[in-house]
Design a protein around this motif. Structure first.
Motif, PDB file in Angstrom:
ATOM      1  N   TYR A  22       0.839  -1.194   0.177  1.00  0.00           N
ATOM      2  CA  TYR A  22      -0.035   0.076  -0.132  1.00  0.00           C
ATOM      3  C   TYR A  22       0.951   1.224  -0.031  1.00  0.00           C
ATOM      4  N   LYS A  23       2.096   1.291   0.481  1.00  0.00           N
ATOM      5  CA  LYS A  23       2.913   2.217   0.438  1.00  0.00           C
ATOM      6  C   LYS A  23       3.365   2.573  -1.167  1.00  0.00           C
ATOM      7  N   LYS A  24       3.573   1.295  -1.817  1.00  0.00           N
ATOM      8  CA  LYS A  24       3.794   1.653  -3.204  1.00  0.00           C
ATOM      9  C   LYS A  24       2.787   2.087  -3.915  1.00  0.00           C
ATOM     10  N   LEU A  25       1.456   1.933  -3.531  1.00  0.00           N
ATOM     11  CA  LEU A  25       0.332   2.610  -4.305  1.00  0.00           C
ATOM     12  C   LEU A  25       0.381   3.941  -3.703  1.00  0.00           C
ATOM     13  N   GLY A  26       1.109   4.584  -2.940  1.00  0.00           N
ATOM     14  CA  GLY A  26       1.265   5.998  -2.513  1.00  0.00           C
ATOM     15  C   GLY A  26       0.150   6.418  -1.338  1.00  0.00           C
ATOM     16  N   LEU A  27      -0.044   5.251  -0.604  1.00  0.00           N
ATOM     17  CA  LEU A  27      -1.038   5.762   0.700  1.00  0.00           C
ATOM     18  C   LEU A  27       0.126   5.903   1.805  1.00  0.00           C
ATOM     19  N   SER A  28      -0.229   6.941   2.727  1.00  0.00           N
ATOM     20  CA  SER A  28       0.767   7.120   3.686  1.00  0.00           C
ATOM     21  C   SER A  28       0.032   6.444   4.968  1.00  0.00           C
ATOM     22  N   GLU A  43      -5.620  12.291   3.384  1.00  0.00           N
ATOM     23  CA  GLU A  43      -5.170  12.590   4.751  1.00  0.00           C
ATOM     24  C   GLU A  43      -6.225  13.578   5.416  1.00  0.00           C
TER      25      GLU A  43
END
Length: 156
Positions: A22-28, A43
């Motif tokens: 999910y980090k790779k998808l750009g989620l923080s 956010e």
């Protein structure tokens, strides 16, 4: 009372692997513990909860049958009265025995839980601004306890 969708949930087999995905998808990454992680979708507005576990070991995994609706802080304070007015009973969350809405200082939110006619878990939830020095509190606090704590904090 309902303002929008606050969160959605998914079961995962390996939390660490899923966090990286999910980090790779750009989620923080917003928050995590041993078996759950929350990522911001937008956010400060909505997030995705990941729950590690084998959903086949129990008759129901909370992430598969749970939706949280965003409400205001003041609406959440009145939520038991509102639920009662529409003949819906609040239910305790997790190991709690109280149905009262509660604050999670470490997550910056407050909730009350109830079920739909099919037993799906529903939640009314709101954001609560938490001073950094109070975010270490992991206990779930009643609105009364929280408001006393925040008043004491603001007066010192």
């Amino acid at each position: 009372m309902i303002k929008g969708l606050y969160e959605a949930h998914l079961p995962v087999k390996n939390l660490d692997f899923s966090i990286e995905f999910y980090k790779k998808l750009g989620l923080s990454l917003a928050w995590r513990d041993d078996d759950t992680a929350f990522f911001w979708i937008e956010e400060g507005k909505s997030w995705l909860g990941l729950w590690q576990g084998d959903e086949y070991q129990t008759p129901y995994h909370p992430s598969l049958r749970h939706i949280a609706f965003e409400v205001s802080y003041e609406d959440l304070k009145q939520s038991l009265r509102w639920l009662g007015s529409i003949q819906v009973e609040a239910v305790p969350f997790g190991r709690r025995t109280s149905i009262e809405p509660f604050i999670r200082p470490n997550q910056g939110n407050a909730s009350v839980y109830f079920n739909d006619p099919d037993g799906n878990s529903l939640e009314l939830i709101c954001y609560v601004p938490i001073p950094d020095e109070l975010k270490r509190i992991t206990d779930k606090l009643s609105f009364e306890e929280w408001e006393k704590l925040i008043d004491n904090h603001n007066n010192h």
